[in-house]
Enzyme design. Structure first.
Site, PDB file in Angstrom:
ATOM      1  N   HIS A   6       0.927  -1.025   0.010  1.00 47.86           N
ATOM      2  CA  HIS A   6      -0.123  -0.093  -0.218  1.00 47.86           C
ATOM      3  C   HIS A   6       0.653   1.359  -0.193  1.00 47.86           C
ATOM      4  O   HIS A   6       0.245   2.413   0.056  1.00 47.86           O
ATOM      5  CB  HIS A   6      -1.178   0.067   1.167  1.00 47.86           C
ATOM      6  CG  HIS A   6      -2.220   0.448   0.750  1.00 47.86           C
ATOM      7  ND1 HIS A   6      -3.312   0.302   1.645  1.00 47.86           N
ATOM      8  CD2 HIS A   6      -2.696   1.559  -0.153  1.00 47.86           C
ATOM      9  CE1 HIS A   6      -4.376   1.000   0.956  1.00 47.86           C
ATOM     10  NE2 HIS A   6      -4.005   1.704  -0.028  1.00 47.86           N
ATOM     11  N   HIS A   9       4.237   1.123   4.017  1.00 48.02           N
ATOM     12  CA  HIS A   9       2.827   0.829   3.673  1.00 48.02           C
ATOM     13  C   HIS A   9       1.962   1.040   4.835  1.00 48.02           C
ATOM     14  O   HIS A   9       0.726   0.912   4.557  1.00 48.02           O
ATOM     15  CB  HIS A   9       2.812  -0.796   3.321  1.00 48.02           C
ATOM     16  CG  HIS A   9       2.856  -1.851   4.250  1.00 48.02           C
ATOM     17  ND1 HIS A   9       1.973  -2.827   4.297  1.00 48.02           N
ATOM     18  CD2 HIS A   9       2.900  -1.785   5.573  1.00 48.02           C
ATOM     19  CE1 HIS A   9       1.878  -3.730   5.341  1.00 48.02           C
ATOM     20  NE2 HIS A   9       2.542  -3.242   6.224  1.00 48.02           N
ATOM     21  N   HIS A  67      -6.839  -1.137   7.680  1.00 43.94           N
ATOM     22  CA  HIS A  67      -5.822  -0.237   8.583  1.00 43.94           C
ATOM     23  C   HIS A  67      -6.290   1.170   8.177  1.00 43.94           C
ATOM     24  O   HIS A  67      -6.833   1.373   7.175  1.00 43.94           O
ATOM     25  CB  HIS A  67      -4.466  -0.651   8.414  1.00 43.94           C
ATOM     26  CG  HIS A  67      -4.053  -1.898   8.614  1.00 43.94           C
ATOM     27  ND1 HIS A  67      -4.385  -3.112   7.407  1.00 43.94           N
ATOM     28  CD2 HIS A  67      -3.973  -2.757   9.631  1.00 43.94           C
ATOM     29  CE1 HIS A  67      -3.893  -4.088   7.945  1.00 43.94           C
ATOM     30  NE2 HIS A  67      -3.733  -4.199   9.421  1.00 43.94           N
ATOM     31  N   GLU A  71      -1.828  -4.807  -2.185  1.00 48.14           N
ATOM     32  CA  GLU A  71      -1.643  -5.744  -1.230  1.00 48.14           C
ATOM     33  C   GLU A  71      -2.204  -7.519  -1.722  1.00 48.14           C
ATOM     34  O   GLU A  71      -2.435  -8.233  -0.772  1.00 48.14           O
ATOM     35  CB  GLU A  71      -2.241  -5.552   0.363  1.00 48.14           C
ATOM     36  CG  GLU A  71      -1.722  -4.213   0.872  1.00 48.14           C
ATOM     37  CD  GLU A  71      -0.443  -4.307   1.245  1.00 48.14           C
ATOM     38  OE1 GLU A  71       0.143  -5.387   1.414  1.00 48.14           O
ATOM     39  OE2 GLU A  71       0.376  -3.381   1.786  1.00 48.14           O
ATOM     40  N   ASP A 121      -6.927  -6.287   2.396  1.00 48.56           N
ATOM     41  CA  ASP A 121      -7.058  -6.979   3.592  1.00 48.56           C
ATOM     42  C   ASP A 121      -8.165  -6.102   4.409  1.00 48.56           C
ATOM     43  O   ASP A 121      -8.674  -6.432   5.358  1.00 48.56           O
ATOM     44  CB  ASP A 121      -5.792  -6.699   4.451  1.00 48.56           C
ATOM     45  CG  ASP A 121      -5.424  -5.302   4.707  1.00 48.56           C
ATOM     46  OD1 ASP A 121      -6.253  -4.361   4.673  1.00 48.56           O
ATOM     47  OD2 ASP A 121      -4.096  -5.044   4.981  1.00 48.56           O
ATOM     48  N   ASP A 127      -3.638   3.493   7.888  1.00 55.82           N
ATOM     49  CA  ASP A 127      -2.263   3.770   7.094  1.00 55.82           C
ATOM     50  C   ASP A 127      -2.098   5.296   7.386  1.00 55.82           C
ATOM     51  O   ASP A 127      -1.657   5.908   6.647  1.00 55.82           O
ATOM     52  CB  ASP A 127      -2.524   3.481   5.657  1.00 55.82           C
ATOM     53  CG  ASP A 127      -2.480   1.872   5.353  1.00 55.82           C
ATOM     54  OD1 ASP A 127      -2.202   1.423   6.184  1.00 55.82           O
ATOM     55  OD2 ASP A 127      -3.099   1.717   4.168  1.00 55.82           O
ATOM     56  N   ASP A 135     -10.035  -0.336   3.596  1.00 58.18           N
ATOM     57  CA  ASP A 135      -8.755  -0.994   4.399  1.00 58.18           C
ATOM     58  C   ASP A 135      -9.114  -1.483   5.766  1.00 58.18           C
ATOM     59  O   ASP A 135      -9.893  -0.670   6.544  1.00 58.18           O
ATOM     60  CB  ASP A 135      -7.817  -0.013   4.203  1.00 58.18           C
ATOM     61  CG  ASP A 135      -6.249  -0.521   4.399  1.00 58.18           C
ATOM     62  OD1 ASP A 135      -6.233  -1.374   5.086  1.00 58.18           O
ATOM     63  OD2 ASP A 135      -5.485   0.197   4.036  1.00 58.18           O
ATOM     64  N   ASP A 171      -7.535  -1.783  -0.409  1.00 61.35           N
ATOM     65  CA  ASP A 171      -6.511  -2.661   0.342  1.00 61.35           C
ATOM     66  C   ASP A 171      -7.209  -3.889   0.378  1.00 61.35           C
ATOM     67  O   ASP A 171      -8.165  -4.223   1.114  1.00 61.35           O
ATOM     68  CB  ASP A 171      -6.036  -2.281   1.457  1.00 61.35           C
ATOM     69  CG  ASP A 171      -4.805  -3.188   2.123  1.00 61.35           C
ATOM     70  OD1 ASP A 171      -4.822  -4.280   1.890  1.00 61.35           O
ATOM     71  OD2 ASP A 171      -4.107  -2.660   2.433  1.00 61.35           O
TER      72      ASP A 171
END
Length: 299
Positions: free
Chosen positions: A99, A139, A124, A271, A228, A126, A122, A226
């Site tokens: 990412h 990332h 996360h 990712e 994830d 980030d 996402d 992303d």
């Protein structure tokens, strides 16, 4: 006919798990070009950005950021490529890689907009910096960097900062936020829909609100997805899986609603790590989601 230009970024230097550099190949292998051509898009695949390999000297002494020079250099190249795609009146579709490539994508996109909206799909936030990052992995920093917060080598990519404003961002699917990130979210007033909100409100309501929010006062909208963000059951091939994520069905619905809203001006899918995957399942999921995003319908 809508024109899409694909740029692959085989970047694995923004984190520590090898294999994510094969993400762009895995997405192509899963049939993305045929899928989009079947929807009557004019597809141009520009191939992959070249990524330098780290050397012993690659990390400046004053930084705990891993592979800083190589990540910055690759993102400069990516920013120039994305800028060029938009100048040619084509839609940039970027495949990662980790990412950290969002730094370059947003640098190339945002110079064409006064107020770029960003949907960050996402697990996360980030939003880490070298001060708050537990790992030093870049990332985990691209959204902070794009806001102008972070190492000068990263925030100044493409020669300007910030790329985006906090009031134009919506994070969807968050379920793993570091303390420093939570603080930044509160301080900047960033709109976040965690898994709690998605479970409570339902994806339809979340996307309706997010689309309305990110459309207000913006002149373009970028999607940074992303894999994830999805539950590891549906997308196992990612470097930082977090249980309890967005389902495959909810994600399709989100993409279909974005397609209907017709607000997106650029997108990236990141990712995908085929080494950690099960028979290229995650890349296949990415391609299916892109199908929905670009207008595939069941009837």
């Amino acid at each position: 006919m809508k024109k899409i230009s694909i740029v692959g970024v085989p970047m694995d230097l923004g984190q520590m798990r090898r294999g994510v550099d094969m993400g762009p190949s895995a997405i192509r292998y899963a049939g993305i070009v045929d899928r989009l051509e079947a929807l009557n898009y004019d597809i141009e695949d520009l191939g992959d950005i070249e990524i330098g390999r780290p050397t012993k000297k690659s990390q400046p002494g004053d930084s705990n950021l891993k592979n800083l020079n190589e990540v910055a250099e690759a993102n400069e190249k990516l920013a120039a490529s994305v800028d060029n795609v938009i100048q040619n009146n084509r839609f940039p579709l970027i495949f990662g890689g980790d990412h950290s490539i969002a730094i370059g994508t947003l640098a190339g996109v945002a110079k064409h907009y006064e107020n770029l909206g960003v949907i960050w799909y996402d697990a996360h936030g980030d939003l880490n910096t070298s001060d708050t990052s537990p790992s030093g992995n870049i990332h985990g920093m691209p959204l902070a960097v794009s806001l102008g917060i972070g190492h000068e080598q990263l925030v100044n990519i493409a020669g300007y900062q910030p790329k985006i404003k906090p009031e134009n961002i919506v994070i969807i699917g968050a379920r793993s936020l570091d303390e420093g990130e939570k603080e930044l979210i509160r301080e900047k007033g960033i709109k976040v829909y965690t898994m709690h909100e998605i479970d409570r409100m339902g994806m339809t309501k979340v996307m309706e609100e997010a689309i309305e929010y990110v459309s207000k006062g913006t002149d373009g909208v970028h999607l940074s997805l992303d894999l994830d963000g999805l539950d590891p059951h549906d997308a196992p091939g990612v470097g930082t899986p977090v249980l309890g994520g967005i389902s495959y069905r909810e994600s399709h619905l989100a993409m279909e609603m974005l397609a209907e809203s017709d607000i997106l001006t650029s997108a990236e899918f990141v990712e995908v790590n085929p080494i950690l995957d099960d028979k290229n399942k995650t890349a296949t999921v990415a391609v299916a989601l892109m199908g929905s995003l670009f207008g595939e319908k069941l009837k």
